[in-house]
Design a protein around this motif. Sequence first.
Motif, short mmCIF file in Angstrom:
data_model
loop_
_atom_site.label_atom_id
_atom_site.label_comp_id
_atom_site.label_asym_id
_atom_site.label_seq_id
_atom_site.Cartn_x
_atom_site.Cartn_y
_atom_site.Cartn_z
N ALA A 102 0.84 -1.20 0.00
CA ALA A 102 0.00 0.00 0.00
C ALA A 102 0.87 1.25 0.00
O ALA A 102 0.59 2.21 -0.73
CB ALA A 102 -0.92 0.00 1.22
N ILE A 105 2.53 1.65 -3.51
CA ILE A 105 1.57 2.12 -4.52
C ILE A 105 1.23 3.59 -4.27
O ILE A 105 1.17 4.40 -5.21
CB ILE A 105 0.30 1.24 -4.51
CG1 ILE A 105 0.64 -0.15 -5.07
CG2 ILE A 105 -0.81 1.88 -5.32
CD1 ILE A 105 -0.49 -1.16 -4.93
N THR A 106 1.05 3.96 -3.02
CA THR A 106 0.71 5.35 -2.71
C THR A 106 1.84 6.30 -3.08
O THR A 106 1.62 7.32 -3.74
CB THR A 106 0.38 5.48 -1.20
OG1 THR A 106 -0.65 4.55 -0.87
CG2 THR A 106 -0.09 6.89 -0.87
N LEU A 109 2.06 6.52 -6.87
CA LEU A 109 1.07 7.42 -7.47
C LEU A 109 1.42 8.88 -7.21
O LEU A 109 1.18 9.75 -8.05
CB LEU A 109 -0.33 7.11 -6.92
CG LEU A 109 -0.94 5.76 -7.34
CD1 LEU A 109 -2.31 5.58 -6.69
CD2 LEU A 109 -1.07 5.67 -8.85
N PHE A 110 2.01 9.14 -6.05
CA PHE A 110 2.37 10.53 -5.72
C PHE A 110 3.41 11.08 -6.69
O PHE A 110 3.44 12.28 -6.96
CB PHE A 110 2.90 10.60 -4.29
CG PHE A 110 3.18 11.99 -3.82
CD1 PHE A 110 2.15 12.84 -3.46
CD2 PHE A 110 4.48 12.47 -3.77
CE1 PHE A 110 2.40 14.14 -3.05
CE2 PHE A 110 4.74 13.77 -3.37
CZ PHE A 110 3.70 14.61 -3.01
N PHE A 112 3.52 10.49 -9.78
CA PHE A 112 2.97 10.48 -11.14
C PHE A 112 2.64 11.90 -11.58
O PHE A 112 1.48 12.27 -11.76
CB PHE A 112 1.70 9.62 -11.18
CG PHE A 112 1.46 8.99 -12.53
CD1 PHE A 112 1.55 9.72 -13.69
CD2 PHE A 112 1.15 7.64 -12.63
CE1 PHE A 112 1.35 9.14 -14.92
CE2 PHE A 112 0.93 7.05 -13.85
CZ PHE A 112 1.04 7.80 -15.00
N LYS A 113 3.68 12.70 -11.75
CA LYS A 113 3.50 14.07 -12.24
C LYS A 113 4.83 14.51 -12.84
O LYS A 113 5.87 13.93 -12.56
CB LYS A 113 3.07 14.99 -11.10
CG LYS A 113 3.96 14.95 -9.86
CD LYS A 113 3.33 15.72 -8.74
CE LYS A 113 4.22 15.80 -7.52
NZ LYS A 113 4.39 14.54 -6.82
N ASP A 114 4.80 15.54 -13.63
CA ASP A 114 5.99 15.95 -14.37
C ASP A 114 6.71 17.15 -13.77
O ASP A 114 7.71 17.60 -14.31
CB ASP A 114 5.62 16.23 -15.83
CG ASP A 114 5.22 14.96 -16.55
OD1 ASP A 114 5.84 13.91 -16.26
OD2 ASP A 114 4.28 14.99 -17.35
N VAL A 191 0.70 4.70 -21.06
CA VAL A 191 1.69 5.70 -20.64
C VAL A 191 2.99 5.46 -21.41
O VAL A 191 3.48 4.33 -21.50
CB VAL A 191 1.95 5.59 -19.12
CG1 VAL A 191 3.07 6.54 -18.69
CG2 VAL A 191 0.68 5.89 -18.35
N PHE A 202 3.40 1.97 -17.71
CA PHE A 202 2.83 1.91 -16.35
C PHE A 202 1.94 0.69 -16.17
O PHE A 202 0.98 0.53 -16.92
CB PHE A 202 2.02 3.18 -16.10
CG PHE A 202 1.30 3.21 -14.79
CD1 PHE A 202 1.98 3.41 -13.60
CD2 PHE A 202 -0.08 3.05 -14.74
CE1 PHE A 202 1.30 3.45 -12.39
CE2 PHE A 202 -0.76 3.09 -13.53
CZ PHE A 202 -0.06 3.29 -12.36
#
Lengths: 513, 224
Positions: A102, A105-106, A109-110, A112-114, A191, A202
């Motif tokens: 968990a 994955i968290t 995901l955090f 997941f930005k450029d 992706v 991804f």
Amino acid sequence: MSSLSQLWRKQLCSARALVVLALSALCLADAARAQTAREAEVAQWSDRLTRPVEDSRVPSVFDVDATLWRFRSSPTRLSMLAQDDEVKWYQATTFKRTIAPAALITVGLFTFKDKGFMNRQEVKDWRETFIPEFEDHSDDYTQFTSGLLALGLNAFGVQGTSKFWRATVTYAGGLGIMMVSIHTIKGLTEVQRPDGSANNSFPSGHTAASFASARFLDREYGHVSYLYSLAGYTMAAYTGVMRQLNNRHWETDVLVGAGIGMLSTDLAYVLMDNIFGDKGVNPPREPKPEGPRGNPSFLDYRLGYAWQVGKLADRGELFTAENGWEGGIEGAFFFNNYIGVGGELTVAGFPIDDSDFVPEDPEVIEVTEEINTQPFGTQSVFVGPFFNLPLGQRFALNGKLTGGWSEGARATINAQLKPEYQDEFGVPEIPIAIFDPKSTFGFATGVALRVMVSKRIGIRLFGEYNYSSPDYQISSLVSFDEEGNPEFGPVEEVVNVDFSYLAAGLSVSAVLW
Amino acid sequence: MGKRIWPLAVLLALVSAQPLAGQANSLDFVPFVGLLVPTSDLARSTFVAPPDEATVIAIRQNAGVQLGARLVAWWSRSVGWEGTFAYSLGTAEAKLGESNLCGQPDAKCDANVWYASSKILFRYAPQPYSGWALFGGVGLAVAGHVGDFWDNAQAKTDLGGVLDVGASYDLSRIFAIRVDLEDYIYQFNAKIEGDPVLETVLANSKWQNDLVFSAGLVIRISGV
């Protein structure tokens, strides 16, 4: 200076990815070991409780009272039941098994930005700056290593959690769940990979497979020795890091893939339990008696903040170092409770303040919008004595005095071109000087306060002083060749740079007592 | 391939599900179907086009059906972690002034949205595994825009958050019906290149609120 700051963050990010994966590996190994030991203990107690207690009376099977008496609850059993009722949610198996995936994955995901804090571009940019040509395909093989090791141990008679047929079915089931999940998500999310080769980045399938395999090895043999778990998760972390260094995956892909891989194996165990029950499950091993602790040999991963003492001052202080970061791995073998010998691999980086630097060449001044100097870095491999002073059961004071080889990283001073010259040169910036470091001797000394959070995992607050003073050969831009590539000529002056710094931060240790 | 996987996953979960012994910790698999309702334009900007006329371009994701699955690890009777992946089939709508670009004969306007999220769930259940339960959740989410409409776009995925409120009703100790209202909150950014009409467009918005109404079947697989 903003680009310097970005470069510094990029270096920090790559180290951060390593530390996150390493932390996960250690925590997982310990949690699994503790859980498996508890399960074995409970199973052993259950076995004892269903066994009639010794009694001199000879009861009749029709004597209900006597028969019940033989299977009476002992005070030990009652206290165990009371303990079971008092299990906190964070001590439950479900929590221990799912908190690591968990978290992965968290955090994945955090990223997941450029842009912004912890963005997925950082590792890619770091790679392209420092190791753009790096290529190594060992991750194609390491993804299954842990699983094959577990099956191999089983085939050669080392008793694990399951018999060979059930272990094989469970491993295949876990990989099947992982592959279905990963490829479904890959196909739907489209992706683009960091190298632009395909739109199925991804999450990372290699990383998912390697963590599924590591989880399998952990659940099969983690209770035999926690070193199996540590080896499995280390191999999985290696696979994840290599996927990024090979420019095949973003940081996001790797972290989320790791979480999915572990969950897949856990789901396979749940499914097999539901389908086969106890068939093919080996009886629990006798838990090893808890003996006294051995010597505090350890393996430690650290990351900290670093303050330049020497400021890297040179050339009339045109370049000065800002505060940076330090990361590393160290370990030591202890001969007794107090003294050991070990080594450390340390990497440090410092962004450079070049605001006082003005190029001497008027042509360079004419075309330059801004000067960007790459961070200065150093890497060192030191060996030496390590010390330990126990402060009760949980705390200890550690010390070290190490020395050995040290080398700075190659750095360039780049001129970012004015927009009107970028088309003419065909690039946004050109290097105008290169700093080539020479190897040198260095040493480090430091102390750390360690607190044990479980039997084998400790967290350390460390502070240390690291000294090295390498020579740098400076080359400057001389001309451009026919294809427009810059050509450099050595400047006669060799600069000696004081690289001494203080560092402080946190580390996580696996204590091998 | 993805569409063929869901029935298989549901079947496998159904076959393998075992009754629980009333333990607080469990692992739930929840396939669901939902309705995606975006509440605002993905992008709306004004630019000056020849001959010097201010023109508004607006891009919007239309409502669509969503399919997805959740994996819930209940750490206690009231706290758990949920990982969700969902995929919405749909179309986009692009308007340049008063003209609907997606109304043109050869327009490619298939626009699908995927969501991945990780959230902490809180549950209130008066009687465990019988009757109803209420829950709410909060976490991180990523939304991605794919499909023909976005073929020439870059940077179309953004980190955001998700809020979730829902309720469930137990059919048995293994199965329950669960309904959710989720709000995916994120900032949309895209660079559309090579469009025959618009050429290059930097599309971005303030915060998106994509609402998803969903209903799913809770399958309590077991503890892990």
